[in-house]
Write an enzyme that holds these catalytic residues in place. Structure first.
Site, mmCIF file in Angstrom:
data_model
loop_
_atom_site.group_PDB
_atom_site.id
_atom_site.type_symbol
_atom_site.label_atom_id
_atom_site.label_comp_id
_atom_site.label_asym_id
_atom_site.label_seq_id
_atom_site.Cartn_x
_atom_site.Cartn_y
_atom_site.Cartn_z
ATOM 1 N N CYS A 177 -14.951 -48.604 16.149
ATOM 2 C CA CYS A 177 -14.753 -47.428 15.287
ATOM 3 C C CYS A 177 -14.803 -46.112 16.061
ATOM 4 O O CYS A 177 -14.260 -45.106 15.626
ATOM 5 C CB CYS A 177 -15.786 -47.421 14.172
ATOM 6 S SG CYS A 177 -17.452 -47.767 14.750
ATOM 7 N N HIS A 190 -17.170 -40.469 12.079
ATOM 8 C CA HIS A 190 -17.392 -40.323 13.517
ATOM 9 C C HIS A 190 -16.542 -39.154 14.028
ATOM 10 O O HIS A 190 -15.324 -39.100 13.799
ATOM 11 C CB HIS A 190 -16.950 -41.577 14.266
ATOM 12 C CG HIS A 190 -17.862 -42.767 14.099
ATOM 13 N ND1 HIS A 190 -19.046 -42.730 13.411
ATOM 14 C CD2 HIS A 190 -17.738 -44.035 14.590
ATOM 15 C CE1 HIS A 190 -19.616 -43.939 13.457
ATOM 16 N NE2 HIS A 190 -18.836 -44.740 14.170
HETATM 17 P P1 NAP Z 1 -24.219 -55.347 8.480
HETATM 18 O O1 NAP Z 1 -24.302 -54.281 7.439
HETATM 19 O O2 NAP Z 1 -25.437 -55.681 9.253
HETATM 20 O O3 NAP Z 1 -23.676 -56.706 7.748
HETATM 21 C C1 NAP Z 1 -23.643 -57.936 8.422
HETATM 22 C C2 NAP Z 1 -23.011 -59.038 7.590
HETATM 23 O O4 NAP Z 1 -23.039 -60.262 8.352
HETATM 24 C C3 NAP Z 1 -23.770 -59.344 6.288
HETATM 25 O O5 NAP Z 1 -22.837 -59.782 5.318
HETATM 26 C C4 NAP Z 1 -24.675 -60.495 6.681
HETATM 27 O O6 NAP Z 1 -25.049 -61.340 5.605
HETATM 28 C C5 NAP Z 1 -23.768 -61.259 7.618
HETATM 29 N N1 NAP Z 1 -24.551 -62.091 8.524
HETATM 30 C C6 NAP Z 1 -25.546 -61.700 9.346
HETATM 31 N N2 NAP Z 1 -26.063 -62.787 10.009
HETATM 32 C C7 NAP Z 1 -25.352 -63.856 9.578
HETATM 33 C C8 NAP Z 1 -25.400 -65.236 9.859
HETATM 34 N N3 NAP Z 1 -26.274 -65.767 10.735
HETATM 35 N N4 NAP Z 1 -24.519 -66.073 9.253
HETATM 36 C C9 NAP Z 1 -23.606 -65.583 8.382
HETATM 37 N N5 NAP Z 1 -23.517 -64.263 8.048
HETATM 38 C C10 NAP Z 1 -24.367 -63.418 8.653
HETATM 39 O O7 NAP Z 1 -23.100 -55.027 9.566
HETATM 40 P P2 NAP Z 1 -21.762 -54.107 9.403
HETATM 41 O O8 NAP Z 1 -22.047 -52.713 9.761
HETATM 42 O O9 NAP Z 1 -21.128 -54.419 8.100
HETATM 43 O O10 NAP Z 1 -20.875 -54.664 10.589
HETATM 44 C C11 NAP Z 1 -20.196 -55.905 10.528
HETATM 45 C C12 NAP Z 1 -19.328 -56.050 11.773
HETATM 46 O O11 NAP Z 1 -18.352 -54.985 11.793
HETATM 47 C C13 NAP Z 1 -20.108 -55.930 13.080
HETATM 48 O O12 NAP Z 1 -19.517 -56.777 14.022
HETATM 49 C C14 NAP Z 1 -19.911 -54.472 13.473
HETATM 50 O O13 NAP Z 1 -20.033 -54.276 14.861
HETATM 51 C C15 NAP Z 1 -18.479 -54.238 13.006
HETATM 52 N N6 NAP Z 1 -18.119 -52.841 12.722
HETATM 53 C C16 NAP Z 1 -18.934 -52.040 11.960
HETATM 54 C C17 NAP Z 1 -18.519 -50.730 11.708
HETATM 55 C C18 NAP Z 1 -19.336 -49.784 10.872
HETATM 56 O O14 NAP Z 1 -18.955 -48.597 10.806
HETATM 57 N N7 NAP Z 1 -20.430 -50.204 10.242
HETATM 58 C C19 NAP Z 1 -17.315 -50.267 12.187
HETATM 59 C C20 NAP Z 1 -16.507 -51.115 12.924
HETATM 60 C C21 NAP Z 1 -16.923 -52.401 13.182
HETATM 61 P P3 NAP Z 1 -26.459 -61.150 4.825
HETATM 62 O O15 NAP Z 1 -26.317 -59.925 3.969
HETATM 63 O O16 NAP Z 1 -26.566 -62.396 4.023
HETATM 64 O O17 NAP Z 1 -27.526 -60.997 5.856
#
Ligand code: NAP
Length: 362
Positions: A157, A252
């Site tokens: 991002c 950002h």
């Molecule tokens: P997040 O809020 O921490 O959400 C993580 C997700 O993954 C939740 O649905 C969680 O499920 C699931 N998860 C975690 N551990 C797991 C496991 N062992 N097995 C199956 N599911 C699991 O993270 P996020 O910010 O949404 O980011 C998700 C991805 O997108 C990451 O790779 C991040 O680097 C990328 N990303 C994020 C952004 C941003 O702005 N936030 C931007 C670009 C890319 P539970 O709720 O059940 O724990």
């Protein structure tokens, strides 16, 4: 047109919630499958996100009562949807394995995770910049023996705000040699609950693990060329990045200085290049394509996250403060909504592009 069935893997997290919100009224796609960790599986989506639904709008009624599957249950996903968005917050090897299992089961995967970003036969898409990189997909499928399934990814991002304006200059014939960029990244970029309030309020954190490497390397793959079934990174421009976390919820910001390799355009020529810039999503009239994709702000104090992150529903990039640079050639400030354009919204636009190109849909 019958809507294409979509799964959101990692549907309960920050990016997953944005998918659920944005797909609630999508004209081409409908969410038929949601999955997450064993902590959430077996609950309805509404139960799984109770107390941590951070979107402003309510949960779409079409998703609230879907039962959350275990993300590891690839067969459940393959039976319930036609392709998946992957927004998993897990270690890279585990994500790589799971995404490959989905593709092997015939499901196209469009991922926000970094696990496959530097895999040389996986396209890393900004639809306005490198829509042609999708032509690597048949090579990827043949190499791995996948029928129907494939993996395409979104870049980090941090670079979504500054790479499209720089690409618009390149496309106008102004070759860029080197870039120094300082990013001021919102807390939502770290997921939910993410950065501790004690760490970030009244503070700037000058380190985000792995972010500077991604910000420096990923643009070169996006600007790279397709050679013999692989994406070969561009040798230029050189990027030097400082990535910081700031107490902003969403959006950002990037402060950029750059040098050109040849002719240095005037500030008017640069603004003209930005204002005239259109990419494949605009030409194909994709449903969520912002028009225009770059919005130049004349005010001396814009863009700002609070005022500009939702431009074109969070899909447009706001640019401003263009001026000469006494050290390099020019400098400017760019801003994009990290969880929309930089994550779920950008991936949905990629899916629309893939649909228009014939890679998605029954
Ligand atoms: P997040 O809020 O921490 O959400 C993580 C997700 O993954 C939740 O649905 C969680 O499920 C699931 N998860 C975690 N551990 C797991 C496991 N062992 N097995 C199956 N599911 C699991 O993270 P996020 O910010 O949404 O980011 C998700 C991805 O997108 C990451 O790779 C991040 O680097 C990328 N990303 C994020 C952004 C941003 O702005 N936030 C931007 C670009 C890319 P539970 O709720 O059940 O724990």
């Amino acid at each position: 047109m019958e809507k294409i069935r979509v799964g959101v893997v990692g549907a309960t997290g920050m990016v997953g919630q944005n998918y659920v919100r944005l797909l609630g009224s999508h004209p081409w796609f409908r969410v038929t499958h949601v999955s997450a960790s064993p902590r959430s599986s077996g609950k309805t989506y509404a139960e799984a996100v109770a107390g941590r639904w951070v979107m402003d709008e309510p949960i779409p009624t079409t998703v609230a009562n879907l039962v959350v599957a275990d993300a590891q249950d690839v067969q459940a996903a393959a039976g319930a949807c036609d392709f998946v968005f992957s927004a998993l917050g897990m270690a890279k090897p585990a994500v790589r394995q799971l995404e490959e299992a989905c593709a092997g089961a015939g499901l196209p995967v469009i991922s926000n995770n970094s696990a496959h970003r530097m895999t040389d036969d996986v396209p890393m898409l900004i639809p306005e910049v490198n829509p042609d990189h999708t032509s690597i997909i048949p090579f990827q499928q043949e190499r791995r023996g996948w029928e129907g399934g494939f993996i395409a990814v979104k870049p980090n991002c941090s670079l979504q705000s500054y790479l499209p304006p720089i690409y618009a200059l390149m496309q106008s014939g102004y070759e860029v040699e080197s870039i120094i960029v300082t990013t001021l990244q919102a807390v939502s970029g770290a997921g939910h609950p993410g950065v501790s309030s004690m760490d970030v309020i009244d503070n700037v954190v000058p380190f985000i693990p792995g972010e500077e490497e991604k910000t420096e390397q990923e643009p070169l793959k996006i600007l790279g060329s397709l050679q013999e079934g692989r994406i070969v990174p561009s040798p230029s421009p050189t990027v030097s990045a400082h990535c910081t976390r700031v107490p902003v919820i969403d959006g950002h910001t990037a402060c950029v200085s750059l040098t050109f390799a040849g002719q240095i355009p005037s500030l008017d020529q640069i603004r003209t290049a930005w204002r005239g810039f259109l990419g494949a999503p605009q030409e194909l009239r994709l449903p969520t394509a912002p028009r225009p994709p770059l919005v130049y702000r004349e005010e001396p104090d814009r863009p700002q996250p609070r005022k500009d992150r939702n431009t074109a529903s969070g899909m447009a990039i706001s640019v401003g403060r263009l001026r000469p640079c006494p050290v390099m050639d020019i400098r400017f400030v760019a801003l994009s909504h990290n969880t929309v354009r930089g994550a779920a919204g950008g991936a949905i636009l990629s899916a629309e592009l893939l649909r228009a190109q014939g890679f998605l849909g029954r």
